[in-house]
Scaffold this active site. Sequence first.
Site: not given
Ligand code: DLZ
Length: 143
Positions: A73-74, A10, A46, A69, A115, A76
Site C-alpha cells: 500500500e506504500t 525479505w 541492498e 518485492v 513463480r 516502497h
Molecule cells: C522496507 C521494505 C519493504 C516495505 N518491502 C520489501 C519487500 O517487499 N521486499 C524486499 O526485498 N525488501 C523490502 N523492504 C526492505 C528494503 O529492501 C531495504 O532492505 C530497506 O529499505 C533498508 O534499506
Amino acid sequence: MRFGVVVSEWNTEITEALFEGARNTFLKFGTAEADIIRRDVPGSFELTLGAQLLAETEQFDAIICIGVVIQGETKHFDFICEAVGQGITNLNIKYNLPVIFGVLTPNTMQQALDRAGGVHGNKGDEAAITAIKMAALKRELEN
Ligand code: DLZ
C-alpha cells in the site's frame, strides 16, 4: 565457472525457494558446489551493493541477485524496484560482468509462490540459466 548469488532476506520463504532453484540448475549443468558462492543481504534494496562487493573480488563469471518485492500500500515497492533494477543494470556495465535480475515483483504472495516452484515454474532456475548463457557468451567473445 564460478557464480555468486546474492539473496535478500525479505520474504525468505520465496527467496530460499528461488535460491534452491538456481543452485540446483547450476549443479545440473556441472557447476561444482564450491563454485556457488552465496551471500545474504537484508532486503532487495541492498542487492546492488551486495553484488558490487562480489564483483569487486573479480572471482565470478556471473552474479545472480535474488529478491522478492511485493506490491503493497506504500510507495516502497516503486522505489525499491526502480533502485534495484537501475542498480543491477549499472553493475553489468561497470564491471562488464553478467549480473542477473532474479527479483520477483508480484502483486500478491500467491503470485510469488507460483513463480518460486509453483505453477509458473521457478524463476531461480531461469536466472541460473541466464547466468550460464551470459557467462558463456562473455567467454566466447573475449577469447
Ligand atoms: C522496507 C521494505 C519493504 C516495505 N518491502 C520489501 C519487500 O517487499 N521486499 C524486499 O526485498 N525488501 C523490502 N523492504 C526492505 C528494503 O529492501 C531495504 O532492505 C530497506 O529499505 C533498508 O534499506
